[in-house]
Motif scaffolding. Structure first.
Motif, PDB file in Angstrom:
ATOM      1  N   THR A 250       0.834  -1.206   0.000  1.00 51.99           N
ATOM      2  CA  THR A 250       0.000   0.000   0.000  1.00 51.99           C
ATOM      3  C   THR A 250       0.864   1.250   0.000  1.00 51.99           C
ATOM      4  O   THR A 250       0.503   2.258  -0.601  1.00 51.99           O
ATOM      5  CB  THR A 250      -0.938  -0.007   1.223  1.00 51.99           C
ATOM      6  N   GLN A 251       2.017   1.184   0.653  1.00 47.34           N
ATOM      7  CA  GLN A 251       2.940   2.324   0.653  1.00 47.34           C
ATOM      8  C   GLN A 251       3.303   2.705  -0.778  1.00 47.34           C
ATOM      9  O   GLN A 251       3.277   3.874  -1.142  1.00 47.34           O
ATOM     10  CB  GLN A 251       4.220   1.985   1.429  1.00 47.34           C
ATOM     11  N   PHE A 252       3.656   1.706  -1.595  1.00 48.71           N
ATOM     12  CA  PHE A 252       4.049   1.960  -2.978  1.00 48.71           C
ATOM     13  C   PHE A 252       2.864   2.330  -3.849  1.00 48.71           C
ATOM     14  O   PHE A 252       2.954   3.198  -4.699  1.00 48.71           O
ATOM     15  CB  PHE A 252       4.741   0.728  -3.573  1.00 48.71           C
ATOM     16  N   LEU A 253       1.754   1.626  -3.644  1.00 45.08           N
ATOM     17  CA  LEU A 253       0.616   1.791  -4.542  1.00 45.08           C
ATOM     18  C   LEU A 253      -0.189   3.057  -4.302  1.00 45.08           C
ATOM     19  O   LEU A 253      -0.722   3.626  -5.260  1.00 45.08           O
ATOM     20  CB  LEU A 253      -0.303   0.575  -4.439  1.00 45.08           C
ATOM     21  N   SER A 254      -0.297   3.502  -3.040  1.00 41.26           N
ATOM     22  CA  SER A 254      -1.185   4.635  -2.826  1.00 41.26           C
ATOM     23  C   SER A 254      -0.803   5.594  -1.710  1.00 41.26           C
ATOM     24  O   SER A 254      -1.114   6.779  -1.808  1.00 41.26           O
ATOM     25  CB  SER A 254      -2.610   4.134  -2.583  1.00 41.26           C
ATOM     26  N   LEU A 255      -0.147   5.129  -0.658  1.00 41.93           N
ATOM     27  CA  LEU A 255       0.085   6.013   0.479  1.00 41.93           C
ATOM     28  C   LEU A 255       1.206   7.021   0.259  1.00 41.93           C
ATOM     29  O   LEU A 255       1.128   8.137   0.759  1.00 41.93           O
ATOM     30  CB  LEU A 255       0.372   5.202   1.746  1.00 41.93           C
ATOM     31  N   CYS A 256       2.239   6.633  -0.456  1.00 37.99           N
ATOM     32  CA  CYS A 256       3.357   7.543  -0.712  1.00 37.99           C
ATOM     33  C   CYS A 256       3.295   8.024  -2.156  1.00 37.99           C
ATOM     34  O   CYS A 256       3.094   7.218  -3.064  1.00 37.99           O
ATOM     35  CB  CYS A 256       4.693   6.844  -0.452  1.00 37.99           C
ATOM     36  N   PRO A 257       3.479   9.312  -2.362  1.00 38.54           N
ATOM     37  CA  PRO A 257       3.404   9.828  -3.731  1.00 38.54           C
ATOM     38  C   PRO A 257       4.562   9.334  -4.592  1.00 38.54           C
ATOM     39  O   PRO A 257       5.602   8.900  -4.086  1.00 38.54           O
ATOM     40  CB  PRO A 257       3.489  11.342  -3.538  1.00 38.54           C
ATOM     41  N   ALA A 258       4.371   9.414  -5.891  1.00 40.61           N
ATOM     42  CA  ALA A 258       5.413   8.995  -6.836  1.00 40.61           C
ATOM     43  C   ALA A 258       6.696   9.788  -6.643  1.00 40.61           C
ATOM     44  O   ALA A 258       7.777   9.334  -7.013  1.00 40.61           O
ATOM     45  CB  ALA A 258       4.908   9.126  -8.269  1.00 40.61           C
ATOM     46  N   SER A 259       6.604  10.968  -6.051  1.00 41.08           N
ATOM     47  CA  SER A 259       7.786  11.799  -5.827  1.00 41.08           C
ATOM     48  C   SER A 259       8.621  11.332  -4.634  1.00 41.08           C
ATOM     49  O   SER A 259       9.744  11.806  -4.438  1.00 41.08           O
ATOM     50  CB  SER A 259       7.366  13.252  -5.611  1.00 41.08           C
TER      51      SER A 259
END
Length: 149
Positions: free
Chosen positions: A128-137
């Motif tokens: 979930t951290q990679f997919l949605s919680l943390c922005p691509a930046s």
């Protein structure tokens, strides 16, 4: 003296303490109680900070690393990272992965290297951290903590 304990998310006071410190540090809290997570609480005279390990197998996500504001800048963060790495290795991790929006300099000082997000193993890229919680930046960083990659 700093003590380390695995917190029990089923105990409201322990969960609330973790959520409060993460929220104050502007870190995600919405998925804390999902499976395959363990959180460590670091105590001195009071709570010094928390860190989490997510996943199973060789690759794990280092997450929810936070130091109490009054205890920043005195080496507590380094202690938290070292103890969390030892716990992750004890649980079978060989490589830790993390995403950070504003602490990449700190993590670089404790041995984490910026890595292309496209190189994340599937088990980490699916969190979930990679997919949605943390922005691509957010900066993706990794560190080998065991004797094999």
């Amino acid at each position: 003296m700093i003590t380390v304990a695995v917190i029990d998310m089923a105990i409201p006071a322990e969960r609330d303490e973790l959520v409060a410190m993460l929220s104050a540090g502007r870190l995600p809290t919405s998925d804390l109680e999902e499976p395959d997570r363990v959180y460590l609480r670091f105590m001195g005279d009071g709570p010094l900070g928390f860190a989490g390990i997510e996943g199973a197998g060789d690759n794990r996500l280092l997450r929810s690393v936070v130091v109490a504001p009054a205890d920043r800048g005195v080496g507590i963060g380094r202690h938290i990272i070292a103890a969390t790495e030892r716990e992750a290795a004890r649980r079978g991790a060989r490589r830790l992965h993390l995403l950070t929006q504003d602490a990449s300099r700190f993590f670089a000082r404790v041995g984490y290297a910026a890595t292309d997000r496209a190189d994340a193993p599937p088990s980490i890229a699916a969190t979930t951290q990679f997919l949605s919680l943390c922005p691509a930046s957010a900066t993706y960083m990794t560190k080998t903590i065991g004797d094999r990659a």
